[in-house]
Scaffold this active site. Structure first.
Site, mmCIF file in Angstrom:
data_model
loop_
_atom_site.group_PDB
_atom_site.id
_atom_site.type_symbol
_atom_site.label_atom_id
_atom_site.label_comp_id
_atom_site.label_asym_id
_atom_site.label_seq_id
_atom_site.Cartn_x
_atom_site.Cartn_y
_atom_site.Cartn_z
ATOM 1 N N ASP A 215 -7.293 3.133 -7.976
ATOM 2 C CA ASP A 215 -7.307 4.296 -8.757
ATOM 3 C C ASP A 215 -7.249 4.651 -9.582
ATOM 4 O O ASP A 215 -6.629 4.271 -10.705
ATOM 5 C CB ASP A 215 -6.132 5.515 -7.710
ATOM 6 C CG ASP A 215 -6.605 6.854 -7.444
ATOM 7 O OD1 ASP A 215 -7.612 7.065 -8.785
ATOM 8 O OD2 ASP A 215 -5.937 7.418 -6.972
ATOM 9 N N PHE B 13 -14.207 -0.397 0.771
ATOM 10 C CA PHE B 13 -14.437 -0.102 -0.003
ATOM 11 C C PHE B 13 -15.661 -0.070 -1.195
ATOM 12 O O PHE B 13 -16.653 -0.184 -1.509
ATOM 13 C CB PHE B 13 -13.176 0.217 -1.149
ATOM 14 C CG PHE B 13 -13.033 1.391 -2.797
ATOM 15 C CD1 PHE B 13 -12.925 2.541 -1.953
ATOM 16 C CD2 PHE B 13 -14.159 0.643 -3.542
ATOM 17 C CE1 PHE B 13 -13.845 3.623 -3.149
ATOM 18 C CE2 PHE B 13 -14.176 1.189 -4.610
ATOM 19 C CZ PHE B 13 -13.993 2.755 -4.367
ATOM 20 N N GLU B 14 -15.795 -2.154 -1.805
ATOM 21 C CA GLU B 14 -17.162 -2.310 -1.931
ATOM 22 C C GLU B 14 -18.304 -2.473 -1.654
ATOM 23 O O GLU B 14 -19.509 -1.888 -1.932
ATOM 24 C CB GLU B 14 -17.066 -3.995 -2.703
ATOM 25 C CG GLU B 14 -17.418 -4.836 -3.363
ATOM 26 C CD GLU B 14 -17.565 -6.139 -3.773
ATOM 27 O OE1 GLU B 14 -18.566 -6.698 -3.947
ATOM 28 O OE2 GLU B 14 -16.610 -6.630 -3.267
ATOM 29 N N LYS C 221 -8.966 11.344 -14.989
ATOM 30 C CA LYS C 221 -8.789 12.756 -15.714
ATOM 31 C C LYS C 221 -7.806 11.945 -16.839
ATOM 32 O O LYS C 221 -6.794 10.903 -17.056
ATOM 33 C CB LYS C 221 -7.521 13.637 -15.381
ATOM 34 C CG LYS C 221 -8.853 14.525 -14.100
ATOM 35 C CD LYS C 221 -8.497 15.792 -13.594
ATOM 36 C CE LYS C 221 -9.635 16.547 -12.841
ATOM 37 N NZ LYS C 221 -9.221 17.340 -11.965
ATOM 38 N N ASP D 20 -14.840 -1.030 -9.621
ATOM 39 C CA ASP D 20 -16.741 0.285 -9.647
ATOM 40 C C ASP D 20 -16.087 0.723 -11.530
ATOM 41 O O ASP D 20 -17.419 1.939 -10.596
ATOM 42 C CB ASP D 20 -17.076 0.632 -8.785
ATOM 43 C CG ASP D 20 -16.162 1.813 -8.112
ATOM 44 O OD1 ASP D 20 -14.412 1.898 -7.818
ATOM 45 O OD2 ASP D 20 -16.168 2.528 -7.048
ATOM 46 N N ASP E 256 5.404 1.995 -3.028
ATOM 47 C CA ASP E 256 4.731 1.959 -3.946
ATOM 48 C C ASP E 256 4.535 -0.304 -5.554
ATOM 49 O O ASP E 256 5.387 -0.762 -5.566
ATOM 50 C CB ASP E 256 5.626 2.661 -5.355
ATOM 51 C CG ASP E 256 5.035 2.798 -7.003
ATOM 52 O OD1 ASP E 256 4.643 1.760 -6.916
ATOM 53 O OD2 ASP E 256 5.224 4.292 -7.283
ATOM 54 N N THR F 188 -14.269 -6.611 0.254
ATOM 55 C CA THR F 188 -13.352 -5.011 0.631
ATOM 56 C C THR F 188 -14.475 -3.717 1.626
ATOM 57 O O THR F 188 -16.022 -4.559 1.226
ATOM 58 C CB THR F 188 -13.133 -4.268 -0.193
ATOM 59 O OG1 THR F 188 -13.236 -3.780 -1.301
ATOM 60 C CG2 THR F 188 -11.673 -5.237 -0.891
ATOM 61 N N GLU G 67 0.695 -1.819 0.141
ATOM 62 C CA GLU G 67 -0.247 -0.107 0.430
ATOM 63 C C GLU G 67 0.752 1.123 -0.205
ATOM 64 O O GLU G 67 1.982 1.547 0.824
ATOM 65 C CB GLU G 67 -0.780 0.128 1.585
ATOM 66 C CG GLU G 67 -1.352 1.241 1.504
ATOM 67 C CD GLU G 67 -2.764 1.186 0.227
ATOM 68 O OE1 GLU G 67 -2.839 2.195 -0.383
ATOM 69 O OE2 GLU G 67 -3.296 1.073 -0.170
#
Length: 183
Positions: A79, A162-163, A83, A122, A56, A160, A29
């Site tokens: 992520d 997040f999900e 853009k 997602d 990284d 997760t 992470e």
């Protein structure tokens, strides 16, 4: 050994490593606070077969990992860098697919999960990007139907935090599994 790139707070790592005590897991992470949280979470839950690194993921696989080292690589909800000018920061790039292919072990009949790169997002535009890059890497990987990991709950893609948070908002989730073609 399995690698999870972008472990966040470590939900997948804790759940999956607990279900597969015979497999070692490495979570990486970039966000220091999340890496520390995930590492502490593993410690508090007594998950002895998983470790966390604050680093990284791109640099780790490109410069520090040996060939044919991981059974699976997991990339869940990276992520999307939506853009256009930031697309170069996305993990799912041709150069990184080459490196993932290099660090994955060849599929082995006795290890059905071996040689797999598991991905979920997602973000529909990012998933389209992933599909495009996966097609360009067909000489490296064959695409398999997506199957959630054992740690995912009913109707979950990965399971997760997040999900779970975004499922309540009604977001759509996408997943793919790429299996390494032997060199």
């Amino acid at each position: 050994m399995d690698l999870e790139i972008g472990s966040g707070k470590g939900t997948f790592l804790v759940q999956q490593a607990s279900l597969e005590p015979q497999v070692r897991f490495l979570g990486v992470e970039y966000a220091r606070a999340f890496a520390l949280y995930a590492g502490d979470r593993l410690r508090r839950r007594g998950v002895a077969n998983a470790r966390m690194m604050h680093t990284d993921g791109v640099m780790l696989i490109r410069f520090y990992l040996p060939n044919d080292f991981f059974r699976q690589v997991h990339l869940y909800f990276p992520d999307p860098w939506p853009k256009k000018r930031h697309h170069k920061r996305r993990f799912f790039q041709t150069e990184n697919l080459i490196e993932v292919h290099r660090v994955l072990m060849d599929p082995t009949p006795g290890l059905p999960e071996s040689g797999r790169f598991r991905v979920a997002t997602d973000h529909a535009d990012y998933f389209a990007w992933m599909e495009e890059h996966a097609k360009q890497a067909e000489h490296l990987f064959e695409r398999l139907p997506y199957e959630p990991p054992a740690s995912a709950g009913e109707c979950e893609v990965v399971g997760t935090n997040f999900e779970r948070k975004y499922r309540e908002e009604g977001r759509t989730f996408h997943g793919m599994i790429l299996r390494k073609r032997p060199a």
